[in-house]
Write a protein that holds these residues in place. Sequence first.
Motif, PDB file in Angstrom:
ATOM      1  N   UNK A 200       0.840  -1.206   0.000  1.00 48.39           N
ATOM      2  CA  UNK A 200       0.000   0.000   0.000  1.00 48.39           C
ATOM      3  C   UNK A 200       0.870   1.251   0.000  1.00 48.39           C
ATOM      4  N   UNK A 201       1.921   1.244   0.804  1.00 41.58           N
ATOM      5  CA  UNK A 201       2.806   2.407   0.904  1.00 41.58           C
ATOM      6  C   UNK A 201       3.428   2.747  -0.455  1.00 41.58           C
ATOM      7  N   UNK A 202       3.786   1.712  -1.219  1.00 40.41           N
ATOM      8  CA  UNK A 202       4.397   1.933  -2.541  1.00 40.41           C
ATOM      9  C   UNK A 202       3.405   2.598  -3.497  1.00 40.41           C
ATOM     10  N   UNK A 203       2.157   2.123  -3.486  1.00 40.27           N
ATOM     11  CA  UNK A 203       1.132   2.697  -4.367  1.00 40.27           C
ATOM     12  C   UNK A 203       0.848   4.155  -3.979  1.00 40.27           C
ATOM     13  N   UNK A 204       0.783   4.412  -2.662  1.00 39.23           N
ATOM     14  CA  UNK A 204       0.551   5.777  -2.180  1.00 39.23           C
ATOM     15  C   UNK A 204       1.722   6.677  -2.597  1.00 39.23           C
ATOM     16  N   UNK A 205       2.920   6.147  -2.512  1.00 39.54           N
ATOM     17  CA  UNK A 205       4.127   6.904  -2.898  1.00 39.54           C
ATOM     18  C   UNK A 205       4.069   7.330  -4.373  1.00 39.54           C
ATOM     19  N   UNK A 206       3.672   6.411  -5.247  1.00 42.37           N
ATOM     20  CA  UNK A 206       3.550   6.739  -6.673  1.00 42.37           C
ATOM     21  C   UNK A 206       2.495   7.825  -6.874  1.00 42.37           C
TER      22      UNK A 206
END
Length: 239
Positions: free
Chosen positions: A224-230
């Motif tokens: 989830x953190x990676x998707x939010x980062x993008x």
Amino acid sequence: MSHKGEMLYEGKAKQVFATEKADEVVVRFKDDATAFNAQKRGQVDKKGEMNNAITTLIFKYLNQKGVPTHFIKQLDEREQLVKKVNIIPLEVVVRNYSAGSMAKRLGLEEGIKSPVTIFDICYKKDELGDPLINDYHAIFLGAATEQELKEMYALARKINDILTELFDKVNIILVDFKIELGKTSDGKIILADEISPDTCRLWDKDTKKKLDKDRFRRDLGEVTEAYVEIYNRLKTILE
């Protein structure tokens, strides 16, 4: 406002609903995650919301840059209104670096920059595991004509050029991505489906940290953190 009607289709990551207009549908993004042709399944918190938001930003940008897409507007956190298309049963995979199945198939390390843009096509058939095919197979199968394939590759190349430059601005390497194309009622080929961390490999330029679905595929955590980062990085230059 388009009223959502009956569900027409449910895929691994999305649901498609009819509207009162024959040429428009509502797409709903789910939190379901699958990998390895659905052999691995799970749920990723906020994935549907993030993929909807990221796809909205990217499709709006591509529309501005002259790429025809099915996107009309975002309806809410999980849904968007799109043009109804007949999906061409071919996935076009665009590769700028070695990674994933290509690296495995050819015995390569991941992360080698290719001197040319590589295009693969896969036949969209779940029961066959979406096999890699070539142009001649596609024509034989009736999936696309030679002229349609030319149009599809030209569109994929244009999308790659635009997105490589876009992601570069937010310090991301666009390693590879897959797209789906569809035909409108008048036969025009346009970009459909989504462009998100589900369909792209996105690495931080400095750390090479994976910010995409490989975090789910490979049990790396912080999905989830990676998707939010993008989303947050794109939002800084696209909103």
